[in-house]
Design a protein around this motif. Structure first.
Motif, PDB file in Angstrom:
ATOM      1  N   TRP A   1     -18.797   0.326  27.256  1.00 41.46           N
ATOM      2  CA  TRP A   1     -17.407  -0.111  27.112  1.00 41.46           C
ATOM      3  C   TRP A   1     -17.302  -1.493  27.721  1.00 41.46           C
ATOM      4  CZ3 TRP A   1     -13.519  -1.560  30.480  1.00 41.46           C
ATOM      5  CH2 TRP A   1     -12.186  -1.419  30.062  1.00 41.46           C
TER       6      TRP A   1
ATOM      7  N   LEU B   1     -18.742  -1.522  31.324  1.00 42.02           N
ATOM      8  CA  LEU B   1     -18.891  -0.206  31.931  1.00 42.02           C
ATOM      9  C   LEU B   1     -20.277   0.330  31.613  1.00 42.02           C
ATOM     10  CD1 LEU B   1     -16.909   1.814  33.440  1.00 42.02           C
ATOM     11  CD2 LEU B   1     -16.678   2.951  31.233  1.00 42.02           C
ATOM     12  N   VAL B   2     -21.009   0.707  32.661  1.00 39.79           N
ATOM     13  CA  VAL B   2     -22.377   1.202  32.513  1.00 39.79           C
ATOM     14  C   VAL B   2     -22.474   2.566  33.188  1.00 39.79           C
ATOM     15  CG1 VAL B   2     -24.804   0.781  33.061  1.00 39.79           C
ATOM     16  CG2 VAL B   2     -23.311  -1.142  32.497  1.00 39.79           C
ATOM     17  N   THR B   3     -23.098   3.522  32.528  1.00 40.88           N
ATOM     18  CA  THR B   3     -23.236   4.854  33.105  1.00 40.88           C
ATOM     19  C   THR B   3     -24.010   4.789  34.416  1.00 40.88           C
ATOM     20  OG1 THR B   3     -23.211   5.858  30.905  1.00 40.88           O
ATOM     21  CG2 THR B   3     -24.092   7.191  32.695  1.00 40.88           C
ATOM     22  N   ALA B   4     -23.486   5.461  35.448  1.00 39.36           N
ATOM     23  CA  ALA B   4     -24.114   5.428  36.763  1.00 39.36           C
ATOM     24  C   ALA B   4     -25.038   6.615  37.003  1.00 39.36           C
ATOM     25  CB  ALA B   4     -23.045   5.392  37.859  1.00 39.36           C
TER      26      ALA B   4
ATOM     27  N   ASP C   1     -27.798   9.436  35.299  1.00 39.00           N
ATOM     28  CA  ASP C   1     -28.678   9.846  34.204  1.00 39.00           C
ATOM     29  C   ASP C   1     -29.090  11.285  34.474  1.00 39.00           C
ATOM     30  OD1 ASP C   1     -30.449  10.083  32.134  1.00 39.00           O
ATOM     31  OD2 ASP C   1     -32.026   8.875  33.055  1.00 39.00           O
TER      32      ASP C   1
ATOM     33  N   SER D   1     -16.514  11.910  36.734  1.00 36.87           N
ATOM     34  CA  SER D   1     -17.688  11.172  36.230  1.00 36.87           C
ATOM     35  C   SER D   1     -17.698   9.753  36.786  1.00 36.87           C
ATOM     36  CB  SER D   1     -17.663  11.118  34.700  1.00 36.87           C
ATOM     37  OG  SER D   1     -17.726  12.416  34.153  1.00 36.87           O
ATOM     38  N   SER D   2     -18.893   9.231  37.063  1.00 37.93           N
ATOM     39  CA  SER D   2     -19.007   7.915  37.684  1.00 37.93           C
ATOM     40  C   SER D   2     -19.741   6.919  36.798  1.00 37.93           C
ATOM     41  CB  SER D   2     -19.738   8.026  39.029  1.00 37.93           C
ATOM     42  OG  SER D   2     -18.969   8.781  39.949  1.00 37.93           O
ATOM     43  N   TYR D   3     -19.305   5.657  36.899  1.00 40.05           N
ATOM     44  CA  TYR D   3     -19.885   4.556  36.136  1.00 40.05           C
ATOM     45  C   TYR D   3     -19.986   3.336  37.049  1.00 40.05           C
ATOM     46  CZ  TYR D   3     -18.071   7.525  32.371  1.00 40.05           C
ATOM     47  OH  TYR D   3     -17.780   8.582  31.559  1.00 40.05           O
ATOM     48  N   TYR D   4     -20.798   2.376  36.625  1.00 40.13           N
ATOM     49  CA  TYR D   4     -20.825   1.075  37.277  1.00 40.13           C
ATOM     50  C   TYR D   4     -20.020   0.084  36.449  1.00 40.13           C
ATOM     51  CZ  TYR D   4     -24.666   2.560  40.341  1.00 40.13           C
ATOM     52  OH  TYR D   4     -25.429   3.203  41.267  1.00 40.13           O
TER      53      TYR D   4
ATOM     54  N   ALA E   1     -18.140   0.400  41.506  1.00 42.11           N
ATOM     55  CA  ALA E   1     -18.260   1.636  40.748  1.00 42.11           C
ATOM     56  C   ALA E   1     -16.867   2.135  40.405  1.00 42.11           C
ATOM     57  CB  ALA E   1     -19.004   2.693  41.552  1.00 42.11           C
TER      58      ALA E   1
ATOM     59  N   SER F   1     -14.998   5.733  39.219  1.00 42.51           N
ATOM     60  CA  SER F   1     -15.141   7.175  39.016  1.00 42.51           C
ATOM     61  C   SER F   1     -13.847   7.727  38.450  1.00 42.51           C
ATOM     62  CB  SER F   1     -15.448   7.887  40.340  1.00 42.51           C
ATOM     63  OG  SER F   1     -16.688   7.482  40.868  1.00 42.51           O
TER      64      SER F   1
END
Length: 268
Positions: free
Chosen positions: A6, A21-24, A26, A109-112, A160, A162
């Motif tokens: 995103w 937005l990057v998934t934090a 995996d 849920s968390s993202y960077y 981050a 969340s």
């Protein structure tokens, strides 16, 4: 390298910071397919109507909210689309709060967030200001047609974000049965010993110390079976969860074991 899922901008006051937005996280779950035992053929599922068992295609389906057993309010796709949150590329900061005041139960849920091509300076400014103030930002943004409430906070050199659940989605402790009442109070001796046990087991937070041992065992079993090894299942052992009859004795035994473990580790 993690891919952006995103792109938009953090917006607060008159400040606008382009971000991605990057998934934090995996997730490393071991995933299985369901197969027919005799020939390992994939098992597939069809969507069928309960009334007659006929298969239902996507264009025949609508959403229904159950208001009583087998009674539904039916909503058409156009009705749902009209209520969908307006698509936006902004993460709108509404408030700043003390990070320490946020109950972790709320996190989802968390993202960077990483800065856009020309946003390094304002990104660094916000990151540093939030880190030094101990504050977190409460924000809203739309991701995949759903509006999310979120918390932005500094993590290492990054920001981050969340997503968090809403207040009415968290079950209050007052609704829990069986919690100890005021008539159940530990003695000073029990508190002191429990404090000693906690202190003896306290270490620095190093997340790499903790592994998903069940996943490791699953992958080992899969590798062994893939290599043709014949596996015999071990008998399942049941652990009894008995009552603690003598709390003080249990604390003393735990402290003794902790000290022995500590001295063994030091001598090693």
């Amino acid at each position: 390298m993690a891919r952006a899922i995103w792109s938009g901008a953090i917006s607060f006051g008159l400040v606008n910071i382009p971000v991605k937005l990057v998934t934090a996280v995996d997730r490393r779950n071991v995933r299985f397919r369901e197969l027919r035992r005799e020939d390992a053929s994939r098992v597939r599922y069809r969507k069928v109507a309960a009334a007659d068992g006929e298969e239902v295609t996507s264009d025949q389906m609508v959403k229904g909210y159950e208001i009583a057993p087998d009674r539904y309010v039916v909503l058409e796709p156009d009705e749902l689309k009209a209520l969908a949150p307006e698509s936006s590329r902004a993460i709108e900061i509404e408030d700043f709060v003390e990070l320490a005041e946020i109950e972790p139960l709320y996190y989802d849920s968390s993202y960077y967030l990483v800065p856009g091509d020309t946003a390094a300076k304002p990104y660094a400014l916000l990151h540093t200001a939030m880190r030094e103030s101990g504050k977190a930002a409460v924000a809203r943004f739309v991701l995949r047609t759903k509006q999310h409430l979120a918390i932005i906070r500094p993590v290492g050199d990054a920001l981050a974000v969340s997503t968090v659940v809403y207040h009415d989605e968290v079950i209050p402790t007052e609704q829990l049965d069986g919690l100890p009442g005021e008539d159940v109070q530990p003695t000073d001796r029990e508190l002191a010993m429990a404090g000693q046990l906690i202190e003896s087991m306290t270490v620095a937070w190093e997340p790499e110390r903790y592994r998903d041992t069940h996943r490791d065992q699953l992958l080992e079993l899969i590798e062994r079976k893939a290599a043709g090894e014949d596996i015999t299942a071990a008998p399942e052992l049941e652990r009894e969860a008995g009552d603690v009859v003598d709390l003080v004795a249990a604390l003393e035994a735990s402290l003794a074991a902790s000290r022995d473990g500590g001295s063994s580790a030091e001598s090693a």
